[in-house]
Design a protein around this motif. Structure first.
Motif, PDB file in Angstrom:
ATOM      1  N   TRP A  36      53.312   2.114  39.691  1.00  0.00           N
ATOM      2  CA  TRP A  36      53.065   0.912  39.888  1.00  0.00           C
ATOM      3  C   TRP A  36      54.371  -0.051  39.500  1.00  0.00           C
ATOM      4  O   TRP A  36      55.177   0.382  38.365  1.00  0.00           O
ATOM      5  N   PHE A  37      54.567  -1.127  40.183  1.00  0.00           N
ATOM      6  CA  PHE A  37      55.473  -1.891  39.742  1.00  0.00           C
ATOM      7  C   PHE A  37      55.494  -3.318  39.834  1.00  0.00           C
ATOM      8  O   PHE A  37      54.306  -3.370  40.367  1.00  0.00           O
ATOM      9  N   VAL A  48      56.498  -0.241  36.161  1.00  0.00           N
ATOM     10  CA  VAL A  48      55.634  -0.556  35.227  1.00  0.00           C
ATOM     11  C   VAL A  48      55.078   0.734  34.634  1.00  0.00           C
ATOM     12  O   VAL A  48      55.201   1.154  33.597  1.00  0.00           O
ATOM     13  N   ALA A  49      54.613   1.685  35.669  1.00  0.00           N
ATOM     14  CA  ALA A  49      54.066   3.053  35.371  1.00  0.00           C
ATOM     15  C   ALA A  49      54.135   3.911  36.262  1.00  0.00           C
ATOM     16  O   ALA A  49      54.099   3.608  37.697  1.00  0.00           O
ATOM     17  N   ALA A  50      53.964   5.323  35.880  1.00  0.00           N
ATOM     18  CA  ALA A  50      53.896   6.219  36.940  1.00  0.00           C
ATOM     19  C   ALA A  50      52.966   7.388  36.661  1.00  0.00           C
ATOM     20  O   ALA A  50      53.008   7.629  35.561  1.00  0.00           O
ATOM     21  N   SER A  63      57.762  -2.080  28.096  1.00  0.00           N
ATOM     22  CA  SER A  63      57.422  -3.363  27.955  1.00  0.00           C
ATOM     23  C   SER A  63      55.841  -3.248  27.893  1.00  0.00           C
ATOM     24  O   SER A  63      55.191  -4.290  27.731  1.00  0.00           O
ATOM     25  N   VAL A  64      55.180  -2.178  28.559  1.00  0.00           N
ATOM     26  CA  VAL A  64      53.489  -2.103  28.681  1.00  0.00           C
ATOM     27  C   VAL A  64      53.090  -1.145  27.897  1.00  0.00           C
ATOM     28  O   VAL A  64      51.994  -1.029  28.061  1.00  0.00           O
ATOM     29  N   MET A  79      44.331   5.094  43.005  1.00  0.00           N
ATOM     30  CA  MET A  79      45.004   4.914  41.535  1.00  0.00           C
ATOM     31  C   MET A  79      44.498   3.745  41.026  1.00  0.00           C
ATOM     32  O   MET A  79      44.417   2.654  41.782  1.00  0.00           O
ATOM     33  N   TYR A  80      44.657   3.525  39.414  1.00  0.00           N
ATOM     34  CA  TYR A  80      44.153   2.407  39.001  1.00  0.00           C
ATOM     35  C   TYR A  80      45.172   2.084  37.957  1.00  0.00           C
ATOM     36  O   TYR A  80      46.255   2.947  37.245  1.00  0.00           O
ATOM     37  N   LEU A  81      45.423   0.844  37.357  1.00  0.00           N
ATOM     38  CA  LEU A  81      46.277   0.475  36.245  1.00  0.00           C
ATOM     39  C   LEU A  81      44.905  -0.569  35.567  1.00  0.00           C
ATOM     40  O   LEU A  81      44.902  -1.755  36.124  1.00  0.00           O
ATOM     41  N   GLN A  82      44.952  -0.115  34.240  1.00  0.00           N
ATOM     42  CA  GLN A  82      44.138  -0.960  33.442  1.00  0.00           C
ATOM     43  C   GLN A  82      44.982  -1.743  32.600  1.00  0.00           C
ATOM     44  O   GLN A  82      45.943  -1.307  31.785  1.00  0.00           O
ATOM     45  N   ILE A  83      44.766  -2.954  32.609  1.00  0.00           N
ATOM     46  CA  ILE A  83      45.700  -3.698  31.748  1.00  0.00           C
ATOM     47  C   ILE A  83      44.906  -4.443  30.679  1.00  0.00           C
ATOM     48  O   ILE A  83      43.974  -5.274  31.162  1.00  0.00           O
ATOM     49  N   ASP A  84      45.260  -4.352  29.715  1.00  0.00           N
ATOM     50  CA  ASP A  84      44.605  -4.938  28.340  1.00  0.00           C
ATOM     51  C   ASP A  84      45.824  -5.856  27.590  1.00  0.00           C
ATOM     52  O   ASP A  84      46.823  -5.884  27.813  1.00  0.00           O
TER      53      ASP A  84
END
Length: 124
Positions: A36-37, A48-50, A63-64, A79-84
């Motif tokens: 994710w970018f 952001v994440a891999a 940063s995340v 694929m998912y990106l959970q953002i809290d």
């Protein structure tokens, strides 16, 4: 080849949560390490994440860390990106990307396929 489509973005208040999804079609999803970018106007695309092909390795931008969680379900080709605990500075267009070369990476130019992006806006 693989085609990627993001979903789940939108407008959310600071402190809230979102889950982004990236649906893949085409070549076998587990053939790719995924990432994710995000990008804001006038700035470079930011890692952001891999996550590795079977989810065993996950890597986050500093940063995340602690707020974002990357995951994947190879049976669902998603694929998912959970953002809290969203912050206004998380506002960006979020992209998912696929890397056909083994080894998860944080450089955008190492990824081979990209989704169209989805807007996440965090209001203060």
């Amino acid at each position: 080849q693989v085609q990627l489509v993001e979903s789940g973005g939108g407008l959310v208040q600071a402190g809230g949560s979102l889950r982004l999804s990236c649906a893949a079609s085409g070549r076998t999803f587990s053939s790719y390490d995924m990432g994710w970018f995000r990008q804001v106007p006038g700035k470079e695309r930011e890692f952001v994440a891999a996550i590795s092909r079977y989810g065993g390795v996950r890597y986050y931008a500093d940063s995340v860390k602690g707020r974002f969680t990357i995951s994947r379900d190879n049976a669902k080709n998603t694929m998912y990106l959970q953002i809290d605990s969203l912050k206004p500075e998380d506002t960006a267009v979020y992209y998912c990307a696929a890397d056909q070369t083994a080894g998860i990476r944080d450089a955008a130019n190492e990824y081979d396929y990209w989704g169209q992006g989805i807007q996440v806006t965090v209001s203060s």
